[in-house]
Design an enzyme around this catalytic site. Structure first.
Site, short mmCIF file in Angstrom:
data_model
loop_
_atom_site.label_atom_id
_atom_site.label_comp_id
_atom_site.label_asym_id
_atom_site.label_seq_id
_atom_site.Cartn_x
_atom_site.Cartn_y
_atom_site.Cartn_z
N HIS A 1 19.28 -6.78 -0.92
CA HIS A 1 19.00 -7.09 1.12
C HIS A 1 18.50 -5.93 1.38
O HIS A 1 18.90 -5.59 1.88
CB HIS A 1 20.90 -6.29 1.07
CG HIS A 1 22.14 -7.50 0.85
ND1 HIS A 1 22.28 -8.39 1.03
CD2 HIS A 1 22.88 -7.48 -0.47
CE1 HIS A 1 23.32 -9.26 0.46
NE2 HIS A 1 24.14 -8.55 -0.78
N SER B 1 -10.71 -1.50 3.47
CA SER B 1 -10.33 -1.71 5.12
C SER B 1 -12.48 -0.94 5.47
O SER B 1 -12.65 -0.51 4.64
CB SER B 1 -9.63 -0.50 5.87
OG SER B 1 -10.03 -0.31 7.03
N GLU C 1 -2.43 -10.83 -2.52
CA GLU C 1 -2.20 -11.91 -0.46
C GLU C 1 -3.09 -12.78 -0.80
O GLU C 1 -2.48 -14.33 -0.18
CB GLU C 1 -2.78 -11.06 -0.02
CG GLU C 1 -2.61 -9.91 0.97
CD GLU C 1 -3.52 -8.88 1.02
OE1 GLU C 1 -4.93 -8.81 1.54
OE2 GLU C 1 -3.04 -7.68 1.72
N LYS D 1 -9.16 2.98 1.59
CA LYS D 1 -7.88 2.36 1.24
C LYS D 1 -8.17 1.28 0.67
O LYS D 1 -9.04 1.25 0.29
CB LYS D 1 -7.50 1.66 3.00
CG LYS D 1 -6.33 1.23 3.44
CD LYS D 1 -6.12 0.87 4.86
CE LYS D 1 -5.23 0.73 5.12
NZ LYS D 1 -4.31 -0.91 3.91
#
Length: 468
Positions: free
Chosen positions: A186, A316, A329, A322
């Site tokens: 959960h 980025s 993805e 980054k």
């Protein structure tokens, strides 16, 4: 007056202007002029149709329905085309997916190219697209046969990618079998498990997906060839379908079967639909795996930070240093595409009107796209993410120490209610479970240290992974 650089040929509707050097004929040109939208017909379908025409020519020679001379010329022309690489072959087949839903124009495109090439090779034979190359066939049985052939090939290409990912995950599973971490249900903290155990769930999911694909794939081996126009087999020589099937089985390495209901084979594509359902199941499991991995690797400072994910490229254009989980993805986007394709195929499969389904092209295009995007992104995910992934053991250990749900191990000794009170006290007072447990007076230091061993809670030391 004919435009410069063009020739004129006629079909049953009349004359058509065709580029002078084009190998195709009038029916191809009409479709090219009338339908301009979307991707070109997958080259795999073209190759499958060529294989069907090759087998049909051989079968017709054997049956005596085609002369040896014409049959051999057709076979020679087809071999010339099949010997070309995809980039060389594609220009001869310029039609789009969004055309007639039976694939008639693509079938005729193949017939016309083969006939014209055979006539170039053997002037005077007068080999005709419909009467010779298409002898004993119809678009209505050749195209769905090609669909099954190319779908089977696509699965052959996909399976190694899934097996490779399983291999990479199993290597990490074995490496981290006893590395304890916090479990989560959960989206909340739960009792501990090991990272190896968590990965074993991923391995088992993918093994099940492969089993589903293998089990369902055989429905694609049912070929409708021999049904011709509506399933009755009109104009096909006796034994032709069986002969074609045997030749295709040898070529593709699968045992195809033509002793099937042809009326079903032309009007229904249940096999393609159900097998794509297995691809959808694979995509659903891949989405879960990739999602878990990128969340577990979130951070590196302000996320879960359990995993160190490989840096494949800068993440980025504005934030220096980054790094993003781009492989996750990519594969999750591919999975969404598969989910959409499954809806398309389901709807298309429901649209068989009377003796034929006329959504064949969009069905096979969607199926091939699903298999292709899964194969490519799964391979990259295995090589570029899973292979180089490592564990942040210090972060995992700290989270286990800070977790309140390890209190579950106290329940058999002091009872559920008392254990819950200890956990609530630790949460309220922002202390460790150990502090709260000893403060309760229900547990001694010795008892706490004996009962609260995270690795013991996982049972990892006494078990081996079950991967399927």
């Amino acid at each position: 007056m004919v435009k410069k650089g063009y020739r004129v040929e006629s079909d049953t509707l009349g004359p058509v202007e065709i580029p002078e050097k084009a190998l195709w004929g009038p029916q191809t040109q009409r479709s090219k002029d009338n339908f301009h939208t979307g991707a070109l017909m997958p080259i795999g379908i073209i190759r499958a149709l060529l294989q069907i025409k090759l087998a049909a020519a051989q079968a017709n020679i054997e049956a005596g329905t085609e002369t040896e001379e014409k049959g051999r010329a057709i076979i020679e022309a087809i071999h010339q085309l099949l010997d070309l690489n995809n980039e060389e072959l594609q220009p001869y087949f310029p039609l789009h997916v969004y055309q007639t839903g039976s694939g008639t124009q693509t079938n005729m495109n193949v017939n016309e190219v083969v006939a014209n090439l055979a006539n170039q090779n053997h002037p005077g034979l007068n080999i005709l697209p419909n009467d010779d190359v298409n002898m004993g066939q119809s678009s209505n049985d050749t195209f769905p046969t090609a669909m099954n052939l190319v779908a089977t090939q696509a699965l052959d290409d996909l399976k190694p990618s899934v097996k490779h990912l399983i291999k990479e995950l199993k290597a990490k599973q074995d490496e981290y079998w006893t590395t304890v971490k916090v479990g989560r249900t959960h989206l909340q903290d739960a009792v501990p498990l090991t990272f190896g155990q968590e990965l074993s769930g991923y391995v088992a999911a993918l093994n099940h997906d492969l089993a589903y694909i293998n089990e369902l794939e055989e429905t694609l081996y049912e070929l409708p060839i021999g049904g011709t126009a509506v399933g009755t087999g009109l104009n096909a020589a006796p034994g032709m379908a069986e002969d074609i099937s045997e030749r295709l089985s040898r070529k593709y390495g699968h045992q195809f079967d033509v002793k099937t209901n042809k009326f079903f084979g032309l009007a229904n594509h249940s096999g393609l639909n159900v097998v794509h359902g297995a691809l959808k199941a694979l995509a659903a499991d891949m989405f879960k795996i990739a999602q878990d991995i990128r969340f577990l690797g979130s951070g590196p400072r302000a996320g879960l930070g359990e995993l160190n994910l490989p840096a494949n490229e800068p993440g980025s254009s504005i934030m220096p240093g980054k790094v993003n989980p781009t492989q996750a993805e990519a594969v999750t986007m591919a999975c969404l595409r598969v989910f959409g394709n499954d809806t398309t195929i389901t709807m298309a499969a429901s649209q068989g009107n009377f003796e034929m389904n006329v959504f064949k092209l969009v069905m096979i295009a969607a199926f091939l796209e699903s298999a292709n995007v899964l194969s490519g992104t799964i391979s990259s995910f295995a090589n570029k993410m899973i292979h180089g992934m490592t564990v942040n053991k210090e972060r995992m250990a700290k989270d286990v120490t800070d977790s309140l749900m390890t209190v579950t191990a106290l329940s058999p000794h002091i009872g559920y209610h008392e254990a819950a009170t200890i956990a609530q006290t630790a949460a309220k007072e922002n202390t460790t479970l150990r502090t709260a447990a000893l403060k309760s007076g229900l547990v001694t230091k010795e008892q706490y240290d004996k009962w609260m061993k995270p690795i013991t809670m996982t049972n990892a030391m006494n078990t081996k992974p079950i991967d399927d």
